[in-house]
Design an enzyme around this catalytic site. Structure first.
Site, PDB file in Angstrom:
ATOM      1  N   ASP A  88       0.829  -1.208   0.000  1.00 41.79           N
ATOM      2  CA  ASP A  88       0.000   0.000   0.000  1.00 41.79           C
ATOM      3  C   ASP A  88       0.867   1.264   0.000  1.00 41.79           C
ATOM      4  OD1 ASP A  88      -2.422   1.352   0.096  1.00 41.79           O
ATOM      5  OD2 ASP A  88      -2.514   1.366   2.286  1.00 41.79           O
ATOM      6  N   HIS A  89       0.455   2.249  -0.782  1.00 41.59           N
ATOM      7  CA  HIS A  89       1.082   3.586  -0.773  1.00 41.59           C
ATOM      8  C   HIS A  89       2.598   3.578  -0.906  1.00 41.59           C
ATOM      9  CE1 HIS A  89      -2.169   6.363  -0.207  1.00 41.59           C
ATOM     10  NE2 HIS A  89      -2.702   5.610   0.737  1.00 41.59           N
ATOM     11  N   GLU A 140      -2.818   6.311  -8.142  1.00 41.50           N
ATOM     12  CA  GLU A 140      -3.658   7.299  -7.445  1.00 41.50           C
ATOM     13  C   GLU A 140      -3.662   8.658  -8.129  1.00 41.50           C
ATOM     14  OE1 GLU A 140      -3.488   7.575  -3.110  1.00 41.50           O
ATOM     15  OE2 GLU A 140      -3.529   9.760  -3.261  1.00 41.50           O
ATOM     16  N   HIS A 184      -6.935   9.961   5.769  1.00 42.36           N
ATOM     17  CA  HIS A 184      -6.426   8.825   6.543  1.00 42.36           C
ATOM     18  C   HIS A 184      -6.623   9.098   8.037  1.00 42.36           C
ATOM     19  CE1 HIS A 184      -3.716   7.796   2.956  1.00 42.36           C
ATOM     20  NE2 HIS A 184      -4.449   6.736   3.153  1.00 42.36           N
ATOM     21  N   HIS A 212      -9.739   5.420  -0.169  1.00 40.91           N
ATOM     22  CA  HIS A 212      -8.819   5.342   0.981  1.00 40.91           C
ATOM     23  C   HIS A 212      -9.436   6.073   2.174  1.00 40.91           C
ATOM     24  CE1 HIS A 212      -4.869   3.982  -0.893  1.00 40.91           C
ATOM     25  NE2 HIS A 212      -5.742   3.925  -1.882  1.00 40.91           N
ATOM     26  N   GLY A 214     -10.653   4.544   5.105  1.00 40.08           N
ATOM     27  CA  GLY A 214     -11.864   3.834   5.532  1.00 40.08           C
ATOM     28  C   GLY A 214     -12.243   3.993   6.996  1.00 40.08           C
ATOM     29  N   THR A 215     -11.267   4.266   7.857  1.00 39.66           N
ATOM     30  CA  THR A 215     -11.579   4.350   9.290  1.00 39.66           C
ATOM     31  C   THR A 215     -12.590   5.445   9.603  1.00 39.66           C
ATOM     32  OG1 THR A 215      -9.464   3.411   9.984  1.00 39.66           O
ATOM     33  CG2 THR A 215     -10.557   4.865  11.568  1.00 39.66           C
ATOM     34  N   ASN A 234      -9.937   0.855   1.626  1.00 42.38           N
ATOM     35  CA  ASN A 234      -8.789   0.636   2.513  1.00 42.38           C
ATOM     36  C   ASN A 234      -9.135   1.058   3.938  1.00 42.38           C
ATOM     37  OD1 ASN A 234      -7.555   0.096   0.099  1.00 42.38           O
ATOM     38  ND2 ASN A 234      -5.872   1.534   0.386  1.00 42.38           N
ATOM     39  N   THR A 237      -6.289   2.544  10.176  1.00 42.20           N
ATOM     40  CA  THR A 237      -6.058   3.114  11.509  1.00 42.20           C
ATOM     41  C   THR A 237      -6.833   2.387  12.610  1.00 42.20           C
ATOM     42  OG1 THR A 237      -5.632   5.256  10.498  1.00 42.20           O
ATOM     43  CG2 THR A 237      -6.157   5.265  12.841  1.00 42.20           C
TER      44      THR A 237
HETATM   45  P1  13P Z   1      -7.488   4.674   7.430  1.00 38.79           P
HETATM   46  O1  13P Z   1      -6.233   4.572   8.200  1.00 38.79           O
HETATM   47  O2  13P Z   1      -8.193   5.981   7.591  1.00 38.79           O
HETATM   48  O3  13P Z   1      -8.414   3.531   7.702  1.00 38.79           O
HETATM   49  O4  13P Z   1      -7.089   4.587   5.887  1.00 38.79           O
HETATM   50  C1  13P Z   1      -6.323   3.518   5.436  1.00 38.79           C
HETATM   51  C2  13P Z   1      -5.899   3.708   4.041  1.00 38.79           C
HETATM   52  O5  13P Z   1      -6.524   4.394   3.270  1.00 38.79           O
HETATM   53  C3  13P Z   1      -4.681   3.020   3.626  1.00 38.79           C
HETATM   54  O6  13P Z   1      -4.340   3.213   2.323  1.00 38.79           O
END
Ligand code: 13P
Length: 284
Positions: A88-89, A140, A184, A212, A214-215, A234, A237
């Protein structure tokens, strides 16, 4: 859950094509070690779904891409459904190549901090390299807020439809992450998601789209974005903060007698709980 989230596919590319066509979304979780990776798999077993494990660059830098791949292979023995592994990223073309060589199913080359031409150039190089290994590539456009990303106006983060089209058609990337207002991490207020822009992007390209942050996204917004073409979400966190909270509590309670495997017996069910909750929000 009315849609089949445990369907088997010949490849991850086939999965995403089918998910985009049928309005399904692959829940993808950032994990850091064998414990949270195991928790995600056990949660996916409980819900009855395919799932993706994602590692941030510091994870493979610390553990080794090959080691994380091997560990995931071992954990697959307890999985009832398909488990995919993603980098990821990553902002480094060489690091993406490393993960591809190590057998990751998917990598993200994040060139979003560069002008579109440079982003396209980096993405193209990873797509070319990934081809022979049939590894999926995520790219992205626009920016995900939070962490070190400073934005002053929507122009600073909102994905432009023209750029999305260029990145997709000129590179052949498989799935595209779009900056549409999410951030994020935990967000103090509900993120303002630019659904109009998401709709324009979804109308412009057939590629599965990635959300991205998702939290901090409320369930109804997760579900609305899935109905508009988001095929991967995604979530990170909430997983590592739950892990740290209960681990810290266990260490404090045990004092000098603290022993990691015993503490993790208490932590694991807590991580499973939050992952089950997020899986249920995505698998609608
Ligand atoms: P969160 O940490 O907000 O859940 O986002 C995760 C994310 O987008 C990882 O690419």
């Amino acid at each position: 859950m009315s849609k089949n989230y445990a369907e088997k596919f010949d490849s991850l590319k086939d999965l995403f094509k089918a998910y985009r066509e049928t309005g399904r979304c692959l829940a993808s979780f950032n994990v850091n070690d064998n414990y949270d990776a195991r928790a995600v798999i056990e949660a996916a077993n409980e819900v009855g779904t395919n799932v993706m494990l994602m590692t941030y660059p510091p994870v493979i830098e610390g553990v080794g891409a090959e080691v994380f791949r091997g560990m995931t292979n071992g954990l697959k023995a307890i999985a009832k459904n398909d488990v995919y592994l993603h980098l990821d990223h990553s902002t480094s073309v060489d690091q993406c190549k490393w993960a591809i060589d190590a057998g990751f199913d998917s990598v993200m080359i994040d060139g979003s901090q560069h002008p579109i031409e440079k982003n396209i150039e980096m993405t193209k190089e990873v797509v070319e390299y990934a081809k022979s290994a049939n590894v999926l590539v995520e790219a992205e456009v626009g920016k995900i807020m939070g962490r070190n990303v400073v934005v002053n106006s929507p122009d600073d983060f909102l994905a432009s439809v023209a750029d999305v089209k260029r990145l997709y058609t000129e590179t052949g990337a498989d799935i595209i992450a779009v900056g549409i207002g999410t951030a994020h991490g935990f967000t103090p207020t509900k993120p303002k998601i630019y659904f109009d822009r998401l709709q324009e992007i979804a109308n412009a390209i057939v590629a599965p789209l990635v959300l991205h942050g998702g939290t901090g996204i409320p369930d109804e917004d997760i579900q609305k974005s899935i109905s508009m073409g988001i095929s991967k979400i995604n979530i990170g966190t909430i997983v590592h903060t739950t892990y740290m909270k209960y681990f810290r509590e266990g260490v404090v309670a045990a004092g000098d007698a603290a022993y990691p495997p015993l503490i993790m017996k208490e932590v694991l069910p807590e991580i499973i709980k939050v992952v089950v909750d997020r899986l249920k929000a995505v698998n609608v």
